[in-house]
Design an enzyme around this catalytic site. Structure first.
Site, PDB file in Angstrom:
ATOM      1  N   LEU A  67      53.258  -1.075   4.521  1.00 29.63           N
ATOM      2  CA  LEU A  67      52.818  -2.068   3.356  1.00 29.63           C
ATOM      3  C   LEU A  67      52.714  -3.526   3.775  1.00 29.63           C
ATOM      4  O   LEU A  67      53.467  -3.965   4.576  1.00 29.63           O
ATOM      5  CB  LEU A  67      53.611  -1.951   2.148  1.00 29.63           C
ATOM      6  CG  LEU A  67      53.575  -0.602   1.584  1.00 29.63           C
ATOM      7  CD1 LEU A  67      54.928  -0.106   0.592  1.00 29.63           C
ATOM      8  CD2 LEU A  67      52.396  -0.269   0.873  1.00 29.63           C
ATOM      9  N   PRO A  68      52.065  -4.312   3.219  1.00 31.85           N
ATOM     10  CA  PRO A  68      51.950  -5.563   3.650  1.00 31.85           C
ATOM     11  C   PRO A  68      52.680  -6.553   3.680  1.00 31.85           C
ATOM     12  O   PRO A  68      52.995  -7.522   4.567  1.00 31.85           O
ATOM     13  CB  PRO A  68      50.615  -6.167   2.703  1.00 31.85           C
ATOM     14  CG  PRO A  68      50.081  -5.110   2.153  1.00 31.85           C
ATOM     15  CD  PRO A  68      51.062  -4.212   2.258  1.00 31.85           C
ATOM     16  N   LYS A 173      62.076  -6.974  14.953  1.00 33.17           N
ATOM     17  CA  LYS A 173      60.604  -7.061  14.847  1.00 33.17           C
ATOM     18  C   LYS A 173      59.981  -8.460  14.593  1.00 33.17           C
ATOM     19  O   LYS A 173      59.061  -8.808  15.193  1.00 33.17           O
ATOM     20  CB  LYS A 173      60.038  -6.139  13.781  1.00 33.17           C
ATOM     21  CG  LYS A 173      58.456  -6.288  13.697  1.00 33.17           C
ATOM     22  CD  LYS A 173      57.615  -5.560  14.670  1.00 33.17           C
ATOM     23  CE  LYS A 173      56.145  -5.871  14.536  1.00 33.17           C
ATOM     24  NZ  LYS A 173      55.638  -5.212  13.389  1.00 33.17           N
ATOM     25  N   LYS A 241      51.955 -14.642   8.499  1.00 31.62           N
ATOM     26  CA  LYS A 241      53.275 -14.234   7.748  1.00 31.62           C
ATOM     27  C   LYS A 241      54.188 -13.981   8.285  1.00 31.62           C
ATOM     28  O   LYS A 241      55.607 -14.375   7.922  1.00 31.62           O
ATOM     29  CB  LYS A 241      52.743 -13.075   6.627  1.00 31.62           C
ATOM     30  CG  LYS A 241      53.519 -12.205   5.747  1.00 31.62           C
ATOM     31  CD  LYS A 241      54.378 -11.361   6.381  1.00 31.62           C
ATOM     32  CE  LYS A 241      53.534 -10.015   6.724  1.00 31.62           C
ATOM     33  NZ  LYS A 241      54.252  -8.891   7.208  1.00 31.62           N
TER      34      LYS A 241
END
Length: 297
Positions: A67-68, A173, A241
């Protein structure tokens, strides 16, 4: 014993590639996405999509979400009729998204309270690697749960690294993406200077790809860019992001990250100039344009 039944929640570029790869490797896969068009796209390629989230999760031993952002993960997992509420008892929930570690720990705690097992599993690699089962999988969570899920994780990619508890894989990550996007930014800026000073672009790439300044990000992302192909394999807006997530982690520690701050600011400029929906390597187009304007070329 046959391979377990799997649901994939979130059928964007990464989620759909994961679902198709797992299908090809013999898993019983059911997809779900809030967007009917995304469900229809994977269904047309042979992966059934549920009529509802509850339908997609029914009878599934594993649920993967891709998911974003953290807000959407929270809503999808914890909202009314969400994943935590609808998953079968004893299911293992695996989140592949790149989100803030605090959001991962929050949804994990809520899932554990219902007796569900959770793995925090962001991946390195894009849709091409996801489709081919060649992702690098970072795993946060209990080692025993990871071992139980290893056959499924190995279908995502052969490299699996345990990072610690839930949330630690998100940290790794985000650190990885901060490093990678910093490398890419410097490469685009420096490369545009080399071109402006008269070196043929192909020659420049060929030499740099074998020299000390190279990075995996450079050698992977530049070949399409040199052909004028900036189609999104990893959108620049998603890169920005992820950089912001890294700066947020630094603020939570009360420390400064001046280099990462500058990188994030420059990605923000690229967003403002309309490159957000392009691949992150569209930074090269931004720098080429600036060189032409500033050098009068």
């Amino acid at each position: 014993m046959g391979k377990p039944a799997v649901a994939v929640v979130g059928l964007g570029q990464m989620g759909s590639a994961v679902a198709l790869n797992l299908r090809d490797q013999g898993f019983d896969v059911m997809g779900w996405d809030i967007a009917p068009a995304a469900r229809g796209q994977v269904a047309a390629q042979g992966v059934p999509a549920g009529e509802s989230l509850a339908d997609a999760l029914r009878g599934r031993a594993y649920v993967l979400s891709s998911l974003p952002n953290g807000a959407i993960v929270r809503q999808s997992w914890l909202g009314q009729d969400g994943v935590v509420e609808q998953a079968d008892a004893g299911a293992t929930l695996i989140d592949l998204s790149t989100i803030e570690p605090s959001a991962m720990r929050e949804v994990s705690d809520c899932a554990a309270a219902r007796g569900l097992r959770v793995l925090d599993c962001p991946v390195s690699g894009g849709p091409v690697e996801a489709r081919a089962g060649k992702l690098i999988v970072m795993v946060g969570g209990e080692a025993t749960v990871m071992e139980q899920a290893r056959p499924l994780l190995q279908a995502l990619g052969p490299t699996i690294r345990h990072t610690g508890g839930v949330g630690t894989a998100k940290v790794v990550k985000i650190v990885n993406n901060t490093m990678a996007m910093g490398n890419l930014l410097i490469a685009c800026e420096a490369f545009s200077l080399g071109e402006a000073l008269g070196v043929d672009a192909t020659t420049l790439f060929d030499v740099l790809s074998e020299s000390g300044g190279r990075s995996m990000t450079f050698t992977k992302r530049f070949p399409p860019a040199l052909k004028g192909d900036f189609e999104p394999r990893f959108k620049l807006e998603l890169a920005e992001k992820d950089l912001a997530l890294g700066l947020s982690m630094a603020r939570q520690l009360g420390v400064q990250a001046p280099a990462a701050t500058l990188v994030c600011d420059l990605f923000g400029q690229a967003l403002a100039e309309g490159y957000g929906s392009k691949d992150a390597v569209a930074l090269l187009a931004m720098y080429r344009s600036r060189v032409r304007e500033q050098a009068g070329k």
